[in-house]
Design an enzyme around this catalytic site. Sequence first.
Site, PDB file in Angstrom:
ATOM      1  N   GLU A 175      -0.341  10.488  -6.203  1.00  0.00           N
ATOM      2  CA  GLU A 175      -1.418   9.709  -6.365  1.00  0.00           C
ATOM      3  C   GLU A 175      -1.629   8.721  -5.534  1.00  0.00           C
ATOM      4  O   GLU A 175      -0.981   8.088  -5.042  1.00  0.00           O
ATOM      5  CB  GLU A 175      -1.036   8.917  -7.815  1.00  0.00           C
ATOM      6  N   CYS A 182      -5.724   0.460  -6.745  1.00  0.00           N
ATOM      7  CA  CYS A 182      -6.424   1.715  -6.457  1.00  0.00           C
ATOM      8  C   CYS A 182      -7.563   1.904  -7.357  1.00  0.00           C
ATOM      9  O   CYS A 182      -8.566   2.654  -7.006  1.00  0.00           O
ATOM     10  CB  CYS A 182      -5.294   2.985  -6.754  1.00  0.00           C
TER      11      CYS A 182
HETATM   12  N1  LIG Z   1      -3.543   6.606  -7.822  1.00  0.00           N
HETATM   13  C1  LIG Z   1      -2.826   5.829  -8.033  1.00  0.00           C
HETATM   14  O1  LIG Z   1      -2.468   5.839  -8.986  1.00  0.00           O
HETATM   15  C2  LIG Z   1      -2.317   4.487  -7.371  1.00  0.00           C
HETATM   16  C3  LIG Z   1      -1.584   3.644  -7.898  1.00  0.00           C
HETATM   17  C4  LIG Z   1      -1.334   2.574  -7.019  1.00  0.00           C
HETATM   18  C5  LIG Z   1      -1.545   2.474  -5.764  1.00  0.00           C
HETATM   19  N2  LIG Z   1      -2.126   3.400  -5.254  1.00  0.00           N
HETATM   20  C6  LIG Z   1      -2.184   3.575  -3.837  1.00  0.00           C
HETATM   21  O2  LIG Z   1      -1.434   3.076  -2.892  1.00  0.00           O
HETATM   22  C7  LIG Z   1      -1.846   2.355  -1.647  1.00  0.00           C
HETATM   23  C8  LIG Z   1      -1.250   0.933  -1.768  1.00  0.00           C
HETATM   24  O3  LIG Z   1       0.165   0.976  -1.742  1.00  0.00           O
HETATM   25  P1  LIG Z   1       1.020   1.027  -0.419  1.00  0.00           P
HETATM   26  O4  LIG Z   1       0.652   0.080   0.509  1.00  0.00           O
HETATM   27  O5  LIG Z   1       2.376   0.846  -0.871  1.00  0.00           O
HETATM   28  O6  LIG Z   1       0.836   2.390   0.068  1.00  0.00           O
HETATM   29  P2  LIG Z   1       1.736   3.169   1.302  1.00  0.00           P
HETATM   30  O7  LIG Z   1       1.110   4.652   1.306  1.00  0.00           O
HETATM   31  O8  LIG Z   1       1.522   2.547   2.410  1.00  0.00           O
HETATM   32  O9  LIG Z   1       3.188   3.351   0.884  1.00  0.00           O
HETATM   33  C9  LIG Z   1       3.467   3.931  -0.476  1.00  0.00           C
HETATM   34  C10 LIG Z   1       5.217   4.324  -0.069  1.00  0.00           C
HETATM   35  O10 LIG Z   1       5.155   5.274   0.725  1.00  0.00           O
HETATM   36  C11 LIG Z   1       6.315   5.000   1.804  1.00  0.00           C
HETATM   37  N3  LIG Z   1       5.862   5.598   2.814  1.00  0.00           N
HETATM   38  C12 LIG Z   1       5.255   5.161   3.853  1.00  0.00           C
HETATM   39  N4  LIG Z   1       5.193   5.948   4.804  1.00  0.00           N
HETATM   40  C13 LIG Z   1       5.814   6.965   4.565  1.00  0.00           C
HETATM   41  C14 LIG Z   1       6.253   8.359   4.983  1.00  0.00           C
HETATM   42  N5  LIG Z   1       5.639   8.712   6.290  1.00  0.00           N
HETATM   43  N6  LIG Z   1       7.083   9.223   4.438  1.00  0.00           N
HETATM   44  C15 LIG Z   1       7.379   8.629   3.197  1.00  0.00           C
HETATM   45  N7  LIG Z   1       7.238   7.523   2.587  1.00  0.00           N
HETATM   46  C16 LIG Z   1       6.412   6.819   3.173  1.00  0.00           C
HETATM   47  C17 LIG Z   1       5.994   3.350   1.538  1.00  0.00           C
HETATM   48  O11 LIG Z   1       7.442   2.871   2.162  1.00  0.00           O
HETATM   49  C18 LIG Z   1       5.884   3.229   0.108  1.00  0.00           C
HETATM   50  O12 LIG Z   1       7.314   3.365  -0.459  1.00  0.00           O
HETATM   51  C19 LIG Z   1      -3.319   2.196  -1.987  1.00  0.00           C
HETATM   52  O13 LIG Z   1      -4.134   3.190  -1.172  1.00  0.00           O
HETATM   53  C20 LIG Z   1      -3.768   2.545  -3.451  1.00  0.00           C
HETATM   54  O14 LIG Z   1      -4.927   2.792  -3.544  1.00  0.00           O
HETATM   55  C21 LIG Z   1      -2.418   4.670  -6.006  1.00  0.00           C
HETATM   56  N1  LIG Z   2      -3.293   2.102 -13.317  1.00  0.00           N
HETATM   57  C1  LIG Z   2      -3.837   0.816 -12.709  1.00  0.00           C
HETATM   58  C2  LIG Z   2      -4.307   1.031 -11.378  1.00  0.00           C
HETATM   59  C3  LIG Z   2      -3.041   1.399 -10.416  1.00  0.00           C
HETATM   60  C4  LIG Z   2      -3.212   1.461  -9.121  1.00  0.00           C
HETATM   61  O1  LIG Z   2      -3.208   0.251  -8.381  1.00  0.00           O
HETATM   62  C5  LIG Z   2      -5.271   0.593 -13.242  1.00  0.00           C
HETATM   63  O2  LIG Z   2      -5.830   1.534 -14.210  1.00  0.00           O
HETATM   64  O3  LIG Z   2      -5.905  -0.375 -13.142  1.00  0.00           O
END
Ligand SMILES: NC(=O)c1ccc[n+]([C@@H]2O[C@H](COP(=O)([O-])OP(=O)(O)OC[C@H]3O[C@@H](n4cnc5c(N)ncnc54)[C@H](O)[C@@H]3O)[C@@H](O)[C@H]2O)c1
Ligand SMILES: N[C@@H](CCC=O)C(=O)O
Length: 534
Positions: free
Chosen positions: A293, A327
């Site tokens: 995600e 996100c």
């Molecule tokens: N779609 C969703 O449901 C959802 C929900 C929450 C956050 N997000 C997204 O997450 C991002 C913000 O979170 P973040 O800053 O923690 O994201 P990130 O991608 O920087 O990190 C996410 C996780 O991945 C790990 N990671 C980083 N590089 C890696 C690698 N090379 N291999 C394996 N693991 C690695 C990090 O340590 C962390 O635990 C935003 O882009 C946001 O939109 C998406």
């Molecule tokens: N599930 C959350 C978003 C998670 C991502 O950051 C929402 O619906 O706002």
Amino acid sequence: MTTIAPRAAAPFRNEPIRDFSAPADRASLEAAIARARERLGRRYPLVIYGERLHGGRTIPSVNPARPSEIVGDVDEAMPEQASRALDAAAERFGTWKFTPAAERAEFLFRAAERIRATRDDWNALLVLEVGKPWIEADADTAEAIDFLEFYAREALRLAEPPPLTPIAGERNRLVYLPLGVGVVIPPWNFAFAIMAGMSAAAIVTGNTAILKPSPDAAVIAAHFVDLMHDLGLPPGVLNFVPGDGPTVGEQLVTDPRTRFIAFTGSKGVGLRINELAAKTAPGQRWIKRVIAEMGGKDAIVVADDADLDAAVAGVVVSAYGFAGQKCSACSRAIVDARVYDAFLAKLVPAVESLRVGDPASNPDVGPVINQKAVDKILGYVEIGRGEGRLLTGGTRISGDGFYIAPTAIADVDPRARIAQEEIFGPVLAVIKAADYDDALRIANDTEFGLTGAVFSRSEERLRRAEAEFFVGNLYLNRKCTGALVGGQPFGGFNMSGTDSKAGGYDYLLLFSQGKSISRKIAAHAADDLAAGMD
Ligand SMILES: NC(=O)c1ccc[n+]([C@@H]2O[C@H](COP(=O)([O-])OP(=O)(O)OC[C@H]3O[C@@H](n4cnc5c(N)ncnc54)[C@H](O)[C@@H]3O)[C@@H](O)[C@H]2O)c1
Ligand SMILES: N[C@@H](CCC=O)C(=O)O
């Protein structure tokens, strides 16, 4: 292994979220924040097969509102420890996979109960570790409880074989088996809900897991792992292996013992994990499954017949809630030219009225997570100054914490960088659309497809949005954040991920594999079966 008596579950209901207008609710959270402050700076070891171990070094997790305040020092796994965790998880899988679903689910039910009873303490940790204003912290805790309650019930449902088309002379069943050892990699922003939700889904389906938390939110993850062990979760089912993504994360992802990866985070990291996981390592016996995600560039469309006050309120809460670090956050407001100026006239005072400050004192908007985020967001603001007209904000707020003024930039071209790239901060691009057709076209013109909303009084336009707005979570005449478990399964299209629909009725299937079992039956048994006497 602890034997646990299964329960009969009542239907799932969402945990109510507090609004903190009641003095007693405010006082109890303030007291919990004070209690949490007394425990700051503790060390949090790895947990492998239930054993607490020190790593090669510790990584501090700091309060983004007061970066000099260390919430906890978290041990980082050394490569041999990450490898040992994979062995531990593989060993425990041998028995956990045969543990009845009801027994596995019971751990989730009990965890939910304990979290409910200590809710203020979890909220306080979210306030201090990731800078959540109170209502955001409480929503995160409530969602963690919801995931535990929902996936526990889903595991019970999945354990009942589904009805199949009858075949003469055979008895057929479809059962769902776990996959094996999973690596759970959560983001920092829904520090509790997403971390606990992905971990719970992995283990309740009979897999064993290695949780590699985000370094920015590792303390809350350590508390969750402790809670599960306090409840008697057998050693090795949920292992805690903190560390950096590119080192510890990649080691776990690429190891041939890993069967699946449950990831939530940015597009770049998700794609990297997907690529690494697709490469078959020597000795690997399966195709790794990746549940990913990822990010968003979510839009709210404001049609010329919208209730503008409601639209402005929806945009403001979606764009600046938790400083835009969701996100699902609205980072594009796409407004019909006929109401564009009127919309801006209402937007600017609404944004400027937001109180920014230390989440401990419950402002509207808190800090962003770290210095790297400040630099990235201000970099985009600079780009935005050249791509549009700065309406308000655009600066770092002086002081100790990582504060950025809520920012709105108008007259942005739909293809501009600040209209296409995820900023993940309190920055809104306002785009003028010629008409409703143009607005929908602009809304869909991105590589992402996570959330979106439309404000309009026209039934026909709302129906068109249902059919044409290409996002995983669409909202009509409301904000585009705050999906609820069970009612609004969450996940996006295209570069927003694999549309895994967390909190939905298909989610646990992603952690399972179906096995069809057919038994030839004797003629008399087949007659009984046909007569409904099986
Ligand atoms: N779609 C969703 O449901 C959802 C929900 C929450 C956050 N997000 C997204 O997450 C991002 C913000 O979170 P973040 O800053 O923690 O994201 P990130 O991608 O920087 O990190 C996410 C996780 O991945 C790990 N990671 C980083 N590089 C890696 C690698 N090379 N291999 C394996 N693991 C690695 C990090 O340590 C962390 O635990 C935003 O882009 C946001 O939109 C998406
Ligand atoms: N599930 C959350 C978003 C998670 C991502 O950051 C929402 O619906 O706002």
